[in-house]
Design an enzyme around this catalytic site. Sequence first.
Site, PDB file in Angstrom:
ATOM      1  N   GLY A 197       0.770  -1.232   0.000  1.00 49.21           N
ATOM      2  CA  GLY A 197       0.000   0.000   0.000  1.00 49.21           C
ATOM      3  C   GLY A 197       0.798   1.277   0.000  1.00 49.21           C
ATOM      4  N   LEU A 198       2.045   1.232   0.460  1.00 49.27           N
ATOM      5  CA  LEU A 198       2.870   2.444   0.535  1.00 49.27           C
ATOM      6  C   LEU A 198       4.138   2.309  -0.299  1.00 49.27           C
ATOM      7  CD1 LEU A 198       2.528   3.116   4.376  1.00 49.27           C
ATOM      8  CD2 LEU A 198       1.282   4.231   2.521  1.00 49.27           C
ATOM      9  N   SER A 205       6.361  -0.202  -0.514  1.00 45.97           N
ATOM     10  CA  SER A 205       7.544  -0.747   0.138  1.00 45.97           C
ATOM     11  C   SER A 205       8.426  -1.491  -0.855  1.00 45.97           C
ATOM     12  CB  SER A 205       7.135  -1.683   1.279  1.00 45.97           C
ATOM     13  OG  SER A 205       6.232  -2.673   0.806  1.00 45.97           O
ATOM     14  N   ASP A 228       5.601   5.180  -8.207  1.00 51.11           N
ATOM     15  CA  ASP A 228       6.153   4.736  -6.934  1.00 51.11           C
ATOM     16  C   ASP A 228       7.640   5.051  -6.825  1.00 51.11           C
ATOM     17  OD1 ASP A 228       3.643   3.809  -6.469  1.00 51.11           O
ATOM     18  OD2 ASP A 228       4.114   1.701  -6.824  1.00 51.11           O
TER      19      ASP A 228
END
Length: 277
Positions: free
Chosen positions: A120-121, A123, A168
Site C-alpha cells: 500500500g505504501l 515498500s 512509486d
Amino acid sequence: MKKLIEKFQGINGDTDVRAVRSPLRICPIGAHSDHQLGCVTGMTLDASVDMVYSLTDDGYVRVESQDFPDKEYFHIDHDSEYLPGFWGNYIRGAVLALKEDFVLKKGINAIVSGKLPIGGLSSSAAVTTAYLMALCDVNDIEVSKLDLIKYSHWVETKFIGLKNGILDQSANILSMDNHLMVMDCKTNDYELIQKGAGMPEFEVVVVYSGISKQLISTDFNNRTDELPTLVLMVRWETLLKCNSRILRYWIIKKTPVYSVMLLGMYFARLFYTTLQR
C-alpha cells in the site's frame, strides 16, 4: 537505524558498515495514471525501509530480512530466477537490472527492515531503491536519480511482471521534505512544489487494514489492460457521432494504432444499423 547497525555488526563483525534509508510514499493523485503516461503527484512519509550493509569482495549477495523468514544468498554472476511470493525477488531483480548496463564484481551483506506492514505504501519500490543504491555504492557505479527510477521500474515490470508506471519509484527517489512531487510520466519532467508559507500544519494518517498483499497477486495487471480498451470504446462512440470526413482525418492523423480496428467497428456498426432500418 542504530539498533539495526548494532545487530548487523553483532552478526557480521564488519567495521565498514553503511546504511540507506528509503522512504515509503503516498500518492494524492496518480493511481493508474502513471502507466497511461499521465500526470501524477507523490510525497514521502517519515516511515521507511532501512538497510544496513557492507561490501563483499567474493561477489556474493547475502541479505536477511527482519520482516520475512529465510535469507537470500546468491552470487552476482548467477542470473537468479523469479520466485512467486518470495521477498528476495527484489534484490535479485536489482542485480539483474544493473547488469543490463554494468559489470558487477562486488556483492553485499545486508540486513533490511521496514517499519510498517508491507503493501500500500510502495515498500517494494523503497526496498528496490535501497538495493540499487547499495549495489551501486560497493561497485563504484554513479547513476542519476532518473537512472535509479529506470532501473527500479525495470525490476517491477521486466522481472516481477507488474504492469505499473513510474509513480512509486519517482515519489520514493525524487521527493523532498515539505514538498509535493508533480511529474509528467510521458516526458519524465517533474517539479517539487514547496509547502506554502500560509498553509497550516498537517499530518498524514495511514490506516492499516490488517491485510497485507503483494500488488502482483491482485487484479492490478487486469486494470492496466482494461484502461486502453475503455479508451478505445469511448473513442469509438465519439467517432460514430462525427461525419465521415472528420472520422477519416482523426483515424489517419491522430490514432494510426487503432485505425484498422476503428474502421472495422465503424463499418460493422454502419452495416448493422442499415439492416435495422
